[in-house]
Design a protein around this motif. Structure first.
Motif, mmCIF file in Angstrom:
data_model
loop_
_atom_site.group_PDB
_atom_site.id
_atom_site.type_symbol
_atom_site.label_atom_id
_atom_site.label_comp_id
_atom_site.label_asym_id
_atom_site.label_seq_id
_atom_site.Cartn_x
_atom_site.Cartn_y
_atom_site.Cartn_z
ATOM 1 N N HIS A 298 0.842 -1.203 0.000
ATOM 2 C CA HIS A 298 0.000 0.000 0.000
ATOM 3 C C HIS A 298 0.877 1.252 0.000
ATOM 4 N N ARG A 299 0.828 1.990 -1.100
ATOM 5 C CA ARG A 299 1.495 3.291 -1.106
ATOM 6 C C ARG A 299 0.513 4.315 -0.563
ATOM 7 N N LEU A 300 0.846 4.898 0.574
ATOM 8 C CA LEU A 300 -0.020 5.900 1.179
ATOM 9 C C LEU A 300 0.196 7.247 0.493
ATOM 10 N N PRO A 301 -0.762 8.152 0.598
ATOM 11 C CA PRO A 301 -0.664 9.436 -0.105
ATOM 12 C C PRO A 301 0.560 10.252 0.289
ATOM 13 N N ASP A 302 1.073 10.994 -0.662
ATOM 14 C CA ASP A 302 2.174 11.907 -0.376
ATOM 15 C C ASP A 302 1.703 13.000 0.578
ATOM 16 N N GLY A 303 2.639 13.597 1.278
ATOM 17 C CA GLY A 303 2.325 14.741 2.126
ATOM 18 C C GLY A 303 1.923 14.411 3.542
ATOM 19 N N ILE A 304 2.099 13.155 3.953
ATOM 20 C CA ILE A 304 1.830 12.799 5.349
ATOM 21 C C ILE A 304 3.162 12.822 6.100
ATOM 22 N N TRP A 305 3.309 13.750 7.022
ATOM 23 C CA TRP A 305 4.566 13.867 7.756
ATOM 24 C C TRP A 305 4.581 12.847 8.894
ATOM 25 N N MET A 306 5.447 11.849 8.758
ATOM 26 C CA MET A 306 5.466 10.711 9.666
ATOM 27 C C MET A 306 5.949 11.053 11.071
ATOM 28 N N PHE A 307 6.480 12.266 11.243
ATOM 29 C CA PHE A 307 7.016 12.684 12.540
ATOM 30 C C PHE A 307 6.280 13.922 13.052
ATOM 31 N N GLY A 308 5.056 14.118 12.566
ATOM 32 C CA GLY A 308 4.308 15.327 12.862
ATOM 33 C C GLY A 308 3.539 15.283 14.167
ATOM 34 N N GLY A 309 2.494 16.104 14.233
ATOM 35 C CA GLY A 309 1.671 16.203 15.430
ATOM 36 C C GLY A 309 0.365 15.460 15.279
ATOM 37 N N THR A 310 -0.608 15.827 16.092
ATOM 38 C CA THR A 310 -1.871 15.088 16.120
ATOM 39 C C THR A 310 -2.599 15.119 14.778
ATOM 40 N N GLU A 311 -2.534 16.236 14.071
ATOM 41 C CA GLU A 311 -3.285 16.317 12.816
ATOM 42 C C GLU A 311 -2.627 15.511 11.697
ATOM 43 N N SER A 312 -1.313 15.416 11.685
ATOM 44 C CA SER A 312 -0.643 14.527 10.730
ATOM 45 C C SER A 312 -1.005 13.081 11.024
ATOM 46 N N MET A 313 -1.087 12.742 12.313
ATOM 47 C CA MET A 313 -1.442 11.377 12.682
ATOM 48 C C MET A 313 -2.909 11.080 12.348
ATOM 49 N N ASN A 314 -3.775 12.075 12.470
ATOM 50 C CA ASN A 314 -5.165 11.887 12.032
ATOM 51 C C ASN A 314 -5.216 11.582 10.535
ATOM 52 N N GLN A 315 -4.429 12.324 9.785
ATOM 53 C CA GLN A 315 -4.355 12.127 8.336
ATOM 54 C C GLN A 315 -3.808 10.731 8.023
ATOM 55 N N TYR A 316 -2.824 10.307 8.785
ATOM 56 C CA TYR A 316 -2.243 8.978 8.589
ATOM 57 C C TYR A 316 -3.276 7.885 8.875
ATOM 58 N N VAL A 317 -4.019 8.029 9.963
ATOM 59 C CA VAL A 317 -5.040 7.036 10.327
ATOM 60 C C VAL A 317 -6.055 6.890 9.179
ATOM 61 N N ASP A 318 -6.516 8.009 8.656
ATOM 62 C CA ASP A 318 -7.472 7.971 7.552
ATOM 63 C C ASP A 318 -6.905 7.219 6.358
ATOM 64 N N SER A 319 -5.627 7.462 6.069
ATOM 65 C CA SER A 319 -5.004 6.831 4.888
ATOM 66 C C SER A 319 -4.843 5.331 5.086
ATOM 67 N N VAL A 320 -4.514 4.910 6.306
ATOM 68 C CA VAL A 320 -4.366 3.473 6.601
ATOM 69 C C VAL A 320 -5.713 2.769 6.475
ATOM 70 N N VAL A 321 -6.736 3.327 7.073
ATOM 71 C CA VAL A 321 -8.067 2.713 7.015
ATOM 72 C C VAL A 321 -8.541 2.618 5.578
ATOM 73 N N LYS A 322 -8.358 3.661 4.825
ATOM 74 C CA LYS A 322 -8.814 3.660 3.435
ATOM 75 C C LYS A 322 -8.062 2.640 2.600
#
Length: 326
Positions: A298-322
């Motif tokens: 699974h290639r996740l979308p570009d622009g997700i900062w893997m070392f970011g804050g809560t909102e980057s992690m929210n974005q990451y969670v959405d991408s994993v579930v999708k």
């Protein structure tokens, strides 16, 4: 004569009143200033004193920049503005901050020219650079990462920066939203029958024609979020004590067990920029892996900062579930 005496008395009383006002007003100002003063202890044990909530803030690392913007504080200076815009799309810049140079070597002169109330840095910045910055303005140094408690460190940094900027109420909302996102994501994966499934996240690079793979172990922020989602981290390699990042090669991927879902990311928009979409397409070891054969990559979308804050992690969670439930 009586009128003159009365006039003199009134004048004397007025003078005394003015004198009294003159002596008590500074005391009121001092009390007000004292009430607004904020004193914090940063991650290095240094006490940081501010006259009040910081408004003009400089961020030397992308995770603190993201946190500032999430809290409603638009930084006046940001390290590597172009890089931030590429790698952290969860929390876009809302203003046009001054680029202060690289994350590892900010320009002291540029920062000084901004006359900030506060500089927020991480312990990834060389001590010599922090020393120079402290001559310009108070520096709040936060711990960049901690593999022993990556999520806890992220939220601890959020709270500390919020205290410095007078935005603790907003920080509470961000934490609540993050917890809700984890709960929502975990349920979605469980409903899809994915609870407890082995999952391996990595990024990769090609250096001198050699493929290097960087596993995100349980000690990484991404790894900790994966486990909160009910996934099992499939990596067995050891990560570093700060970021929980390991190192391996293509052969190391053969140690990932049967049924593993493999996810990766690349942020410059070029499909061939990551070896998983590039040179490994013709690699016999890669093409022999069970998750490659089954299409569980699974290639996740570009622009997700893997070392970011809560909102980057929210974005990451959405991408994993999708990616796992589509």
């Amino acid at each position: 004569m009586r009128r003159l005496l009365l006039t003199a008395a009134v004048a004397t009383t007025a003078a005394l009143t003015l004198t009294a006002c003159g002596t008590t007003e500074p005391a009121k100002d001092d009390a007000k200033k004292s009430a607004e003063t904020i004193t914090l202890t940063d991650s290095t044990g240094v006490k940081v004193t501010l006259d009040g909530p910081a408004k003009k803030v400089v961020g030397t690392e992308w995770n603190v920049v993201e946190t500032l913007i999430s809290l409603g504080v638009d930084p006046v200076g940001v390290a590597d503005v172009k890089g931030y815009k590429t790698w952290d799309t969860a929390v876009p810049l809302k203003n046009d901050p001054k680029d202060i140079g690289t994350r590892g070597e900010p320009s002291v002169e540029t920062v000084a020219g901004l006359k900030p109330d506060l500089i927020v840095a991480t312990n990834d910045l060389p001590p010599a650079a922090v020393k120079q910055l402290r001559k310009i303005a108070p520096v709040l140094e936060v711990k960049a990462a901690d593999a022993a408690d990556p999520i806890g460190q992220m939220t601890k940094n959020l709270d500390l920066i919020a205290q410095a900027t007078g935005t603790t109420e907003k920080a509470g909302k961000l934490r609540t939203e993050f917890e809700a996102k984890l709960t929502e994501g975990k349920k979605a994966l469980a409903d899809a029958g994915l609870a407890g499934k082995p999952y391996a996240f990595a990024d990769g690079y090609v250096v001198s024609n050699q493929v290097s793979i960087r596993p995100f172990t349980s000690g990484s922020l991404i790894g900790a979020v994966n486990e909160k989602l009910g996934l099992k981290n499939a990596w067995t390699v050891e990560g570093d004590p700060a970021y929980g990042l390991g190192t391996t090669d293509v052969e190391g991927l053969t140690k990932l067990g049967e049924g593993t879902h493999f996810a990766y990311i690349s942020n410059n928009g070029d499909p061939s920029s990551t070896p998983f979409d590039g040179v490994l397409k013709k690699d016999k070891v890669w093409t022999s892996l069970s998750f490659v054969k089954k299409g569980d990559t699974h290639r996740l979308p570009d622009g997700i900062w893997m070392f970011g804050g809560t909102e980057s992690m929210n974005q990451y969670v959405d991408s994993v579930v999708k990616s796992l439930t589509k």
